[in-house]
Design a protein around this motif. Sequence first.
Motif, PDB file in Angstrom:
ATOM      1  N   CYS A 127       0.796  -1.228   0.000  1.00  0.00           N
ATOM      2  CA  CYS A 127       0.000   0.000   0.000  1.00  0.00           C
ATOM      3  C   CYS A 127       0.832   1.285   0.000  1.00  0.00           C
ATOM      4  N   HIS A 220      -6.801  -3.544   3.767  1.00  0.00           N
ATOM      5  CA  HIS A 220      -6.162  -2.499   2.962  1.00  0.00           C
ATOM      6  C   HIS A 220      -5.410  -3.107   1.775  1.00  0.00           C
ATOM      7  N   ILE A 223      -7.960  -4.103  -0.882  1.00  0.00           N
ATOM      8  CA  ILE A 223      -8.448  -2.927  -1.608  1.00  0.00           C
ATOM      9  C   ILE A 223      -7.397  -2.438  -2.611  1.00  0.00           C
ATOM     10  N   ALA A 224      -6.128  -2.442  -2.189  1.00  0.00           N
ATOM     11  CA  ALA A 224      -5.046  -2.018  -3.080  1.00  0.00           C
ATOM     12  C   ALA A 224      -4.902  -2.962  -4.263  1.00  0.00           C
ATOM     13  N   MET A 226      -7.253  -4.741  -5.669  1.00  0.00           N
ATOM     14  CA  MET A 226      -8.374  -4.550  -6.582  1.00  0.00           C
ATOM     15  C   MET A 226      -8.155  -3.381  -7.535  1.00  0.00           C
ATOM     16  N   LYS A 227      -7.251  -2.463  -7.139  1.00  0.00           N
ATOM     17  CA  LYS A 227      -6.964  -1.300  -7.989  1.00  0.00           C
ATOM     18  C   LYS A 227      -5.838  -1.577  -8.989  1.00  0.00           C
ATOM     19  N   ILE A 228      -5.181  -2.740  -8.837  1.00  0.00           N
ATOM     20  CA  ILE A 228      -4.086  -3.086  -9.750  1.00  0.00           C
ATOM     21  C   ILE A 228      -4.663  -3.644 -11.047  1.00  0.00           C
ATOM     22  N   SER A 229      -4.320  -3.024 -12.158  1.00  0.00           N
ATOM     23  CA  SER A 229      -4.852  -3.466 -13.456  1.00  0.00           C
ATOM     24  C   SER A 229      -4.031  -4.596 -14.056  1.00  0.00           C
TER      25      SER A 229
END
Length: 313
Positions: A127, A220, A223-224, A226-229
């Motif tokens: 994070c 956390h 959540i981080a 899930m933001k990784i493409s």
Amino acid sequence: MEGANQSGISEFILLGLSEEPEQQRLLFFLFLLMYLITGLGNLLIMIAISCNSHLHTPMYFFLSNLSLVDICFTSTTIPKMLSNHISKNRTIPYAGCLTQAFFFIWFTGIDSVLLTAMAYDRYVAVCAPLHYNTVMTPSICALLVLVSWSWAFINALTDTVLLTRLSFCGHNEIPHFFCDLSPLLKLACSDTFINDLMVHTMGALIVFLPFIGILISYTHIFIAVMKISSVKGMQKVFSTCGSHLTVVCLFYGTIIGVYFSPTSSHTAQQDTAATVMYTVVTPMLNPFIYSLRNKDMKEALKMLIIRKLGFTL
């Protein structure tokens, strides 16, 4: 009883895991094998980390400490069990029983807090990667390890001192292979309210509080992730955190089941089986979980074997 202290008895009898001779022999060789695997596996992890400069990072610093604690953890209970089997003498002195209980509680607590420190390390790495080197400094890592040993020591000392105030009126058979806190409290003929209260309050601080910290860290992290493409990036995070999550589930799942669920919901045999999981099985599996799922650890172990033992892989 001659030589009895204020508890009313001078020794306890460890009933072990089975009364059947054939099962006892099988369990002896099984536990001996698991103890040797645990010691060798965790020792190899520690040596590999110390000999490889690429592994001198916070994550592997915590892992080497976890390996050391796991060796001490299993050495608190299994050698006595094996010795009892060989000598056919299943007794343990009152003082020896309390000493074993103290070290068992101590190393359990260290494991719990260390796993939390490792979760925090993974949280910062995933994070806040740009601040990782400034946050996870050597002094911070050393402080986290010191806190784990000190915090667990206070908890173990408190529980052990409170055990000395209990009376055991003739019932000295422990349906276990070591002096665990739960069966000792069940044997006492005096009021255990204060002991039970401290187990749940101090235990909450040494088990539930770290567990909540781990849950927050991984929330956390999730959540981080899930933001990784990038699929490759997600795989890297899962490979880094997967080993730790596996150990956390094995360790906390059994401890919470034994010590923090209603006693009426489980038997002594179920408690013993669950205890075997986190006292013997989990420390044995830790080296495999961390090495087989970790490319850097596999390379370090490979180089260690090549350099130290002269094998060609």
